[in-house]
Design a protein around this motif. Structure first.
Motif, short mmCIF file in Angstrom:
data_model
loop_
_atom_site.label_atom_id
_atom_site.label_comp_id
_atom_site.label_asym_id
_atom_site.label_seq_id
_atom_site.Cartn_x
_atom_site.Cartn_y
_atom_site.Cartn_z
N MET A 1 0.82 -1.20 0.00
CA MET A 1 0.00 0.00 0.00
C MET A 1 0.86 1.26 0.00
SD MET A 1 -3.14 -0.93 2.49
CE MET A 1 -4.49 -1.82 1.82
N LYS A 2 2.12 1.09 -0.24
CA LYS A 2 3.06 2.21 -0.40
C LYS A 2 3.29 3.03 0.86
CE LYS A 2 2.18 2.42 -5.30
NZ LYS A 2 1.75 3.18 -6.44
N PHE A 3 3.22 2.40 2.02
CA PHE A 3 3.56 3.06 3.28
C PHE A 3 5.04 2.87 3.54
CE2 PHE A 3 -0.94 2.99 3.97
CZ PHE A 3 -1.19 4.08 4.79
N SER A 4 5.65 3.84 4.21
CA SER A 4 7.05 3.74 4.64
C SER A 4 7.08 3.63 6.15
CB SER A 4 7.83 4.99 4.22
OG SER A 4 7.83 5.11 2.83
N LYS A 5 7.93 2.70 6.64
CA LYS A 5 8.07 2.51 8.08
C LYS A 5 8.87 3.67 8.67
CE LYS A 5 9.27 -1.20 11.24
NZ LYS A 5 9.78 -2.57 11.31
N CYS A 6 8.42 4.19 9.79
CA CYS A 6 9.11 5.27 10.48
C CYS A 6 10.46 4.76 10.99
CB CYS A 6 8.25 5.77 11.64
SG CYS A 6 9.00 7.09 12.60
N ALA A 7 11.50 5.53 10.81
CA ALA A 7 12.85 5.12 11.21
C ALA A 7 13.02 5.02 12.73
CB ALA A 7 13.88 6.09 10.65
N CYS A 8 12.30 5.84 13.49
CA CYS A 8 12.50 5.86 14.94
C CYS A 8 11.35 5.24 15.73
CB CYS A 8 12.78 7.28 15.43
SG CYS A 8 11.47 8.43 15.01
N GLU A 9 10.26 4.89 15.08
CA GLU A 9 9.14 4.24 15.77
C GLU A 9 8.59 3.11 14.89
OE1 GLU A 9 6.77 2.70 18.01
OE2 GLU A 9 7.72 4.45 18.92
N GLU A 47 -9.30 0.68 0.66
CA GLU A 47 -8.24 -0.26 0.29
C GLU A 47 -8.14 -1.40 1.30
OE1 GLU A 47 -4.38 1.57 -0.61
OE2 GLU A 47 -5.47 3.45 -0.93
N MET A 48 -8.21 -1.05 2.58
CA MET A 48 -8.09 -2.06 3.63
C MET A 48 -9.25 -3.05 3.61
SD MET A 48 -5.29 -1.83 5.35
CE MET A 48 -5.63 -2.66 6.88
N THR A 49 -10.47 -2.55 3.42
CA THR A 49 -11.63 -3.44 3.45
C THR A 49 -11.68 -4.37 2.24
OG1 THR A 49 -13.05 -1.74 2.48
CG2 THR A 49 -13.03 -1.93 4.89
N THR A 50 -10.98 -4.02 1.16
CA THR A 50 -10.94 -4.94 0.02
C THR A 50 -9.98 -6.10 0.28
OG1 THR A 50 -9.21 -3.69 -1.13
CG2 THR A 50 -11.50 -3.14 -1.66
N GLN A 51 -9.04 -5.93 1.22
CA GLN A 51 -8.05 -6.98 1.49
C GLN A 51 -8.26 -7.68 2.83
OE1 GLN A 51 -3.97 -6.16 0.64
NE2 GLN A 51 -4.49 -4.55 -0.81
N PHE A 52 -8.93 -7.02 3.78
CA PHE A 52 -9.08 -7.56 5.12
C PHE A 52 -10.50 -7.33 5.63
CE2 PHE A 52 -4.72 -5.95 4.70
CZ PHE A 52 -4.00 -7.10 4.95
N GLU A 53 -10.94 -8.22 6.51
CA GLU A 53 -12.19 -7.99 7.22
C GLU A 53 -11.86 -7.04 8.37
OE1 GLU A 53 -15.28 -10.46 9.96
OE2 GLU A 53 -14.32 -11.51 8.31
#
Length: 79
Positions: A1-9, A47-53
């Protein structure tokens, strides 16, 4: 989903920038999503509801033992 993980959290992810930026907080099976664009937030939820309940519980009111009261001009946190 093109999110980037935060470097410090490690439980925080971001996507987009400026007015289209989303911030996602993850704790076990709970997600907190925030951003300045309601359209982007709804797009993410779709987007989330199309992939997960999943359930949309609306505005944050209680999380990890903290009561959250969101008003027009302020937010109060109580523990």
């Amino acid at each position: 989903m093109k999110f980037s993980k935060c470097a410090c959290e490690p439980a925080v992810y971001t996507r987009g920038s400026g007015e289209n930026a989303l911030i996602l907080g993850v704790y076990v099976d709970d997600l907190l999503v925030t951003g300045s664009s309601p359209v982007e937030i709804m797009k993410f939820k779709t987007e989330m509801t199309t992939q997960f309940e999943m359930s949309d519980l609306g505005l944050l009111s209680f999380y990890l033992g903290v009561e959250v009261d969101q008003q027009q001009d302020f937010v109060t946190l109580k523990q």
